[in-house]
Design a protein around this motif. Structure first.
Motif, PDB file in Angstrom:
ATOM      1  N   VAL A   1       0.838  -1.217   0.100  1.00 42.65           N
ATOM      2  CA  VAL A   1      -0.180   0.112   0.075  1.00 42.65           C
ATOM      3  C   VAL A   1       0.795   1.188   0.218  1.00 42.65           C
ATOM      4  O   VAL A   1       1.808   1.300   0.758  1.00 42.65           O
TER       5      VAL A   1
ATOM      6  N   ALA B   1       0.249   5.490   0.055  1.00 49.02           N
ATOM      7  CA  ALA B   1      -0.714   6.698   0.056  1.00 49.02           C
ATOM      8  C   ALA B   1      -0.046   8.036   0.321  1.00 49.02           C
ATOM      9  O   ALA B   1       1.152   7.861   1.257  1.00 49.02           O
TER      10      ALA B   1
ATOM     11  N   SER C   1       5.574  -0.643   0.302  1.00 48.68           N
ATOM     12  CA  SER C   1       5.241   0.043  -1.073  1.00 48.68           C
ATOM     13  C   SER C   1       6.444  -0.157  -2.137  1.00 48.68           C
ATOM     14  O   SER C   1       6.402   0.181  -3.153  1.00 48.68           O
TER      15      SER C   1
ATOM     16  N   LEU D   1       2.046   5.353  -7.176  1.00 42.04           N
ATOM     17  CA  LEU D   1       1.795   6.440  -6.561  1.00 42.04           C
ATOM     18  C   LEU D   1       2.154   7.675  -7.422  1.00 42.04           C
ATOM     19  O   LEU D   1       1.374   8.629  -7.583  1.00 42.04           O
TER      20      LEU D   1
ATOM     21  N   THR E   1      -5.560  13.555  -1.924  1.00 41.63           N
ATOM     22  CA  THR E   1      -4.355  12.494  -1.485  1.00 41.63           C
ATOM     23  C   THR E   1      -4.796  11.452  -2.988  1.00 41.63           C
ATOM     24  O   THR E   1      -5.817  11.220  -3.579  1.00 41.63           O
TER      25      THR E   1
ATOM     26  N   THR F   1      -4.081   7.129  -3.486  1.00 44.81           N
ATOM     27  CA  THR F   1      -3.604   5.813  -2.682  1.00 44.81           C
ATOM     28  C   THR F   1      -3.384   4.801  -3.965  1.00 44.81           C
ATOM     29  O   THR F   1      -4.491   4.817  -4.570  1.00 44.81           O
TER      30      THR F   1
ATOM     31  N   LEU G   1      -3.397   0.527  -3.889  1.00 45.50           N
ATOM     32  CA  LEU G   1      -3.346  -0.707  -3.096  1.00 45.50           C
ATOM     33  C   LEU G   1      -3.150  -1.930  -4.084  1.00 45.50           C
ATOM     34  O   LEU G   1      -4.036  -1.776  -5.264  1.00 45.50           O
TER      35      LEU G   1
ATOM     36  N   ILE H   1      -9.650  -0.406   0.065  1.00 52.28           N
ATOM     37  CA  ILE H   1      -9.461   0.875   0.104  1.00 52.28           C
ATOM     38  C   ILE H   1     -10.514   1.625   0.767  1.00 52.28           C
ATOM     39  O   ILE H   1     -10.143   2.881   0.896  1.00 52.28           O
TER      40      ILE H   1
ATOM     41  N   ILE I   1      -8.960   2.472   4.136  1.00 53.96           N
ATOM     42  CA  ILE I   1      -7.768   3.447   4.118  1.00 53.96           C
ATOM     43  C   ILE I   1      -8.205   4.705   3.763  1.00 53.96           C
ATOM     44  O   ILE I   1      -7.901   5.777   4.683  1.00 53.96           O
ATOM     45  N   ILE I   2      -9.129   4.871   2.879  1.00 54.45           N
ATOM     46  CA  ILE I   2      -9.547   6.563   2.692  1.00 54.45           C
ATOM     47  C   ILE I   2     -10.544   6.909   3.447  1.00 54.45           C
ATOM     48  O   ILE I   2     -10.636   8.203   3.501  1.00 54.45           O
TER      49      ILE I   2
END
Length: 299
Positions: free
Chosen positions: A47, A49, A67, A203, A278, A280, A282, A293, A296-297
């Motif tokens: 992940v 972000a 990541s 990202l 942001t 992100t 995944l 997701i 996370i968000i």
């Protein structure tokens, strides 16, 4: 003649057996706890972000789990295909022709050989419906459009020759964005040998995508009408694979999913929370990326 020490041999055999037994136990423990292919673990591979500032620069990374781990990009590769095409195509309302070798199964399988569509509609079909056929059509036509001295020369207009130029341009673009652990081998993201990326590189790609209004325009929609000319003129409604997420989470402003038969379920999401933006990425196998997701968000 010296007689062999059978007791000593037995002790050595016993010691080796114990060592090998514990080695196997330790390896199995490591596989269960850490291996991304372990069936006993939710296979969230990585992940990444981060916040994005007003000038579309990568800000502070606030989630950074594995990541840098190598993953398959799947259909997230289509974002790079569109970015690269937009760097070169001057008129995205110009029509391009779908050839028989462009047609591939999968989501967004709504084109036929001989169809004429605009670059714009092809981009929508790739980014929203994740059309592999549109990705092939775009990369082949892009390969013909590119300056030959920089990317090589095409022998003919076939997919294999022209697409090679387009994919080369994708990799050149990725390197220019700092995506040093990414390599593309096709435009659609279908699994192939030698294609890989990381969540961190995705990202960087997602942040770069924000500088392309024609791309983010497609991201912002849940449906779009694609106009097709040629032997079978028709209008086709495209629905975003993220439609449900848009409806459940109002802060989601765009993104892309990526799926492969091996269970790969990637997703890249662009969100706005007031003045905070942001991106992100995944990358996972198995599980439910929709739920992951949202955790996370929304968290």
């Amino acid at each position: 003649m010296t007689q062999p020490d059978h007791n000593s041999e037995k002790r050595w055999h016993r010691a080796i057996t114990v060592i090998l037994t514990y080695k196997v136990k330790l390896e199995n423990l490591w596989l269960r706890r850490f291996c991304k292919n372990s069936p006993r673990k939710l296979k969230v591979q990585s992940v990444a972000a981060a916040c994005v500032d007003a000038s579309n620069k990568l800000g502070k990374v606030h989630i950074h789990r594995f990541s840098g781990r190598r993953c398959k990009p799947a259909s997230l590769a289509k974002i790079m295909t569109v970015i690269t095409a937009l760097d070169y195509i001057e008129d995205i309302d110009e029509k391009i022709t779908v050839e028989a070798e462009d047609i591939l199964p999968g989501n967004g399988n709504n084109l036929k050989a001989g169809d004429n569509i605009s670059w714009r509609d092809a981009f929508h079909n790739m980014l929203m419906a994740s059309s592999n056929s549109s990705a092939n059509t775009v990369i082949r036509n892009l390969g013909l459009y590119l300056p030959s001295p920089e990317f090589g020369q095409q022998v003919n207009t076939g997919l294999a020759d022209a697409a090679r130029n387009g994919v080369t341009a994708m990799n050149v673009k990725a390197q220019s964005l700092g995506m040093t652990r990414t390599r593309f081998t096709n435009a659609s993201g279908l699994d192939s040998f030698g294609m890989y990326t990381t969540a961190h590189d995705m990202l960087l790609m997602g942040v770069a995508a924000l500088a392309y209004p024609d791309l983010t325009d497609a991201w912002s929609k849940t449906t779009h009408i694609m106009s097709i000319e040629g032997a079978s003129p028709r209008d086709v409604q495209i629905t975003s694979t993220l439609k449900q997420l848009y409806e459940e989470e109002p802060n989601v402003c765009g993104g892309k999913t990526g799926t492969l038969p091996d269970g790969t379920q990637n997703i890249l999401i662009y969100c706005k929370h007031g003045d905070i933006r942001t991106i992100t990425a995944l990358m996972q196998k198995g599980g439910d990326r929709h739920k992951e997701i949202l955790k996370i968000i929304s968290g």
